[in-house]
Design an enzyme around this catalytic site. Structure first.
Site, PDB file in Angstrom:
ATOM      1  N   TYR A  13      40.891  22.983 172.244  1.00  0.00           N
ATOM      2  CA  TYR A  13      39.750  22.559 173.075  1.00  0.00           C
ATOM      3  C   TYR A  13      40.216  21.566 174.139  1.00  0.00           C
ATOM      4  CZ  TYR A  13      35.496  20.040 174.379  1.00  0.00           C
ATOM      5  OH  TYR A  13      34.501  19.424 175.084  1.00  0.00           O
ATOM      6  N   PHE A  24      32.720  10.924 176.229  1.00  0.00           N
ATOM      7  CA  PHE A  24      33.021  10.552 174.852  1.00  0.00           C
ATOM      8  C   PHE A  24      31.978  11.283 173.978  1.00  0.00           C
ATOM      9  CE2 PHE A  24      36.780   7.797 174.775  1.00  0.00           C
ATOM     10  CZ  PHE A  24      37.120   7.981 176.110  1.00  0.00           C
TER      11      PHE A  24
END
Ligand code: UDP
Length: 333
Positions: A146, A174
């Site tokens: 990813y 985040f």
């Protein structure tokens, strides 16, 4: 030819979690938002009063058609696969969806003369942090497909700017969390894997308990620490990035986080406060690839984009997500 007199933004993945909040915010901020989504993980119900075209962002002929019809000033790209564990098991899906499809989208943009791009990237590009809080200069050494697929796009964007003049702003999220404050839009992944929605599913009676993945990390209470950032604050940063690109800003990268870490235990405690439910916890092994602490240094976004998160408080983030979870749980009854 664009039919709307409003400035147009194309939202790739606008039926997904963050993209749907973005489309709504664009609309409310006086833009014409055109959503493109193939609805494999997005939801038609998440679409607001925007123009919608169903299709793959990697289908160049389809994208050319949409881009020529609406002539957006900028493309915001939220369409991606984003589960770390799945990316380890199925890297081909991640390289194809997140990298190859994005290159196709960029090429279609170039063919149609659209040269402003806002890219959703991730803290996963940093891998295991060697320094926290994490600045944009922190070494980028992803530890899963990813993160690799997102970093590869970031690199391509730098090359595309140099060679083709396609300017971009990359936003490294985040932990995206929360929901629209009015409770009408939120996170709906199937299967759900994220901490806050799972904890709230326990509170609403949809799950018996929450598994805590690791309680022996070198952190203040042994559980993992993450920087949870409200989905509306992510969207505000996109709006500011849009204006920055329109003003001629060069290609750049920004972290988006609050700079405050919350442990898994602290999130569960805050959710108990918000919901009034005891939320039973079961200890489970660590999840592979989970670094103990991920906290952003987002000063660059604050300084250069004038970005100020409106909902930095974890209790507020959870309270908004709770409104949404109660709505979802109600629909299932
Ligand atoms: N986590 C957990 N139990 C769960 C889901 C997540 O303990 O059922 C932990 C996970 O190990 C991580 C934090 O919660 O430390 C946030 O995980 P999430 O999947 O929400 O986001 P990620 O950090 O993977 O992007």
């Amino acid at each position: 030819m664009s039919v709307s007199p409003l400035p147009c933004v194309l939202v790739a993945g606008g039926a997904g979690y963050i993209g749907s909040h973005m489309a709504r915010m664009l609309l409310e901020s006086g833009f014409h938002a055109v959503v493109v989504d193939n609805l494999t993980t997005g939801h038609e119900q998440a679409l607001c009063e925007t123009t919608f075209r169903q299709g793959d962002i990697g289908d160049r002929a389809f994208m050319r058609e949409v881009l020529r019809e609406f002539e957006p000033q900028c493309v915001m790209h939220f369409a991606a696969a984003s589960l770390v564990g799945e990316s380890v098991a199925e890297p081909a899906k991640y390289w194809r969806n997140n990298f190859v499809q994005t290159l196709n989208l960029l090429d279609a943009m170039l063919e149609c003369g659209v040269r402003q791009f806002i890219f959703s990237s991730t803290a996963a590009v940093y891998g295991n942090p060697v320094e926290v809080p994490i600045t944009e200069q922190h070494p980028q050494l992803p530890i899963n497909p990813y993160g690799n697929s997102k970093l590869a796009v970031e690199r391509a964007l730098q090359d595309y700017d140099r060679a083709y003049g396609l300017r971009s702003i990359t936003l490294r999220y985040f932990n995206a969390a929360g929901a629209h404050p009015d409770g009408t839009l939120g996170e709906r992944h199937e299967p759900e894997t994220h901490l806050i929605p799972l904890v709230l599913q326990v509170a609403s009676g949809r799950r018996p308990e929450i598994a805590r993945f690791g309680s022996d990390f070198p952190t203040r209470d042994g559980s993992c620490i993450r920087d949870y950032i409200h989905v509306q604050d992510l969207c505000t940063a996109h709006l500011l990035a849009l204006r920055k690109l329109a003003d001629g800003a060069p290609t750049n990268v920004y972290n988006l986080g609050n700079g405050n870490g919350h442990s898994v235990n602290e999130v569960i405690a805050a959710a108990r406060e918000v919901t009034g439910h005891p939320i039973p916890v079961r200890d489970a092994p660590r999840r592979p690839g989970d670094p103990p602490v991920l906290v952003a240094d987002a000063r660059r976004a604050r300084d250069e984009l004038a970005w100020v998160p409106a909902y930095p408080d974890i209790a507020t983030i959870i309270a908004h997500a709770w409104l949404w979870e109660q709505k979802l749980a109600g629909q299932r009854r």
